[in-house]
Motif scaffolding. Structure first.
Motif, PDB file in Angstrom:
ATOM      1  N   ASN A 155       4.260  40.448  42.912  1.00  0.00           N
ATOM      2  CA  ASN A 155       3.096  39.601  43.135  1.00  0.00           C
ATOM      3  C   ASN A 155       3.535  38.292  43.778  1.00  0.00           C
ATOM      4  N   ASP A 209     -11.450  44.625  37.694  1.00  0.00           N
ATOM      5  CA  ASP A 209     -11.349  43.308  38.323  1.00  0.00           C
ATOM      6  C   ASP A 209     -10.872  43.426  39.765  1.00  0.00           C
ATOM      7  N   ARG A 210      -9.856  44.258  40.013  1.00  0.00           N
ATOM      8  CA  ARG A 210      -9.358  44.455  41.380  1.00  0.00           C
ATOM      9  C   ARG A 210     -10.405  45.166  42.242  1.00  0.00           C
ATOM     10  N   TYR A 211     -11.138  46.107  41.653  1.00  0.00           N
ATOM     11  CA  TYR A 211     -12.206  46.788  42.393  1.00  0.00           C
ATOM     12  C   TYR A 211     -13.286  45.801  42.809  1.00  0.00           C
ATOM     13  N   TYR A 239      -9.079  52.756  41.692  1.00  0.00           N
ATOM     14  CA  TYR A 239      -8.093  52.585  42.761  1.00  0.00           C
ATOM     15  C   TYR A 239      -8.312  53.532  43.927  1.00  0.00           C
ATOM     16  N   THR A 269      -1.475  42.859  45.913  1.00  0.00           N
ATOM     17  CA  THR A 269      -2.117  42.430  44.668  1.00  0.00           C
ATOM     18  C   THR A 269      -2.374  43.598  43.722  1.00  0.00           C
ATOM     19  N   CYS A 270      -2.424  44.815  44.262  1.00  0.00           N
ATOM     20  CA  CYS A 270      -2.735  45.982  43.437  1.00  0.00           C
ATOM     21  C   CYS A 270      -1.495  46.780  43.035  1.00  0.00           C
ATOM     22  N   MET A 303      -8.012  37.598  37.382  1.00  0.00           N
ATOM     23  CA  MET A 303      -6.860  38.511  37.407  1.00  0.00           C
ATOM     24  C   MET A 303      -5.732  38.003  36.515  1.00  0.00           C
ATOM     25  N   HIS A 331      -0.080  46.149  39.468  1.00  0.00           N
ATOM     26  CA  HIS A 331      -0.925  46.726  38.412  1.00  0.00           C
ATOM     27  C   HIS A 331      -0.784  48.241  38.371  1.00  0.00           C
ATOM     28  N   ILE A 353     -10.757  51.526  45.796  1.00  0.00           N
ATOM     29  CA  ILE A 353     -10.046  50.405  46.420  1.00  0.00           C
ATOM     30  C   ILE A 353      -9.286  50.882  47.650  1.00  0.00           C
TER      31      ILE A 353
END
Length: 365
Positions: free
Chosen positions: A341, A168-170, A265, A287-288, A106, A291, A268
């Protein structure tokens, strides 16, 4: 499609006068006088692309009409924004490099986003600062093409990079058991390299097509820097290939990554809502959220910059939207990540207390 057309289709050129420009037309057997300081054009014979009653010219310099005259206030404003952009994004790069807790995919992508934002601002702002103190803002023809190439390259790279960051977050939230393998060091490097190559390839196409445009009379851009839409509005030759390329880029370089981010998203969100513990949901959202804010800010301003209706065009609004898109957004990205963050805030607090650099006074290492 009705009255909504891309902004660059608006062919209402600014009034062109030749009082301040010397255009020398050479005819057989005649000698041209030596060019003066204001003679910035060379004749170009291309009858097929000529508009009625206008002489097509090879441009040596563009006048940037976004600045009507010297603007000391704008110089101070843009200088402050540029310094804040350099400071904020350099701080992100330093934190990711020095703090072991941020050595993850990330933050690897975040460091490239910060590097991209520095490049974004450095492509346009230094020339804007120089022109802000000049009686007449100008940019050379080759300087304009170079500026447009790097500007479009950064734009395409950032679109792709934001999509990779969404994936990456997914992978981290929806497929945690496969995350280490899915986002290995090699995969991350390959993804970032692909983003940069994709952006530069897209930019090369636009720059090549723009280099084939011709201009009539005094070459004037209703803007403060060089970009594709103002060049297409100023051209008097066939702009259809450039328009088609810009339409294609809007779909494949802009819209496709945006839809990918939205789909990622949505999945997510569905996964996070199934987390039974409230603290786990808050951590996933924290964390999301940063972004998502960056994505919304970037794609909204990019869409306004390249796809506004021609009926509502005004030079002032065009300059404002472009400044938000290319100058203000790179400054806001590190602020958004540092404020939203927790890990970045923690690393920043450690660095400010002198514990962020191993071996420094007060370090835990």
């Amino acid at each position: 499609m009705g009255s909504f057309q891309p902004l660059w289709r608006d062919q209402s050129h600014p009034t062109r006068t030749l009082a301040s420009w010397v255009v020398v037309l050479q005819s057989p057997g005649s000698q041209s006088p030596p060019p003066s300081h204001s003679a910035r054009f060379c004749p170009q014979t291309n009858p097929a692309g000529r508009m009625a009653g206008e002489n097509q010219t090879h441009v040596m310099e563009f006048m940037l009409l976004g600045f009507s005259h010297s603007q000391p206030f704008l110089f101070v404003l843009f200088l402050a924004i540029y310094l804040a952009t350099l400071l904020g994004n350099s701080a992100i790069l330093a934190l990711v490099s020095l703090d072991p807790h941020l050595h993850s995919p990330m933050y690897f992508f975040l460091s490239h986003l910060s590097c991209l934002d520095i490049c974004y601002s450095s492509v346009t702002v230094p020339k804007i600062l120089a022109n802000a103190l000049r009686p007449q803002a100008t940019i050379s023809y080759h300087g304009c093409l170079a500026q447009m190439f790097f500007l479009m390259g950064c734009a395409g790279t950032e679109c792709a990079l934001l999509a990779v960051m969404a994936y990456d977050r997914y992978a981290a939230i929806c497929q945690p058991l496969r995350y280490t393998h899915a986002m290995s060091r090699g995969v991350c490097v390959a993804a970032v390299t692909g983003c940069w190559l994709w952006g530069m390839l897209d930019s090369a196409v636009h720059t090549l097509l723009a280099s084939r445009l011709s201009f009539c009379g005094a070459a004037q851009l209703q803007h403060i820097f060089c970009d594709v839409p103002p060049l297409l509005r100023a051209a008097c030759s066939n702009t259809h290939p450039s328009e088609v390329a810009l339409h294609a880029a809007s779909v494949f370089v802009g819209l496709s990554p945006f839809l990918f981010v939205i789909i990622s998203y949505l999945r997510i969100l569905a996964t996070v809502l199934r987390i039974p513990v409230a603290t786990g949901r808050r951590k996933a959202f924290s964390t999301c959220s940063a972004h998502l804010l960056v994505v919304a800010l970037y794609f909204v301003t990019a869409n306004l910059n390249y796809n506004r209706p021609s009926s509502g065009y005004s030079p002032a609004a065009d300059t404002l939207v472009s400044a938000l898109y290319c100058i203000v957004t790179p400054m806001l990205n590190p602020l958004i990540y540092s404020l939203r963050n927790q890990e970045v805030r923690g690393a920043l607090r450690k660095a400010l207390r002198g514990r962020g650099v191993p071996g420094s006074p007060g370090s835990n290492a």
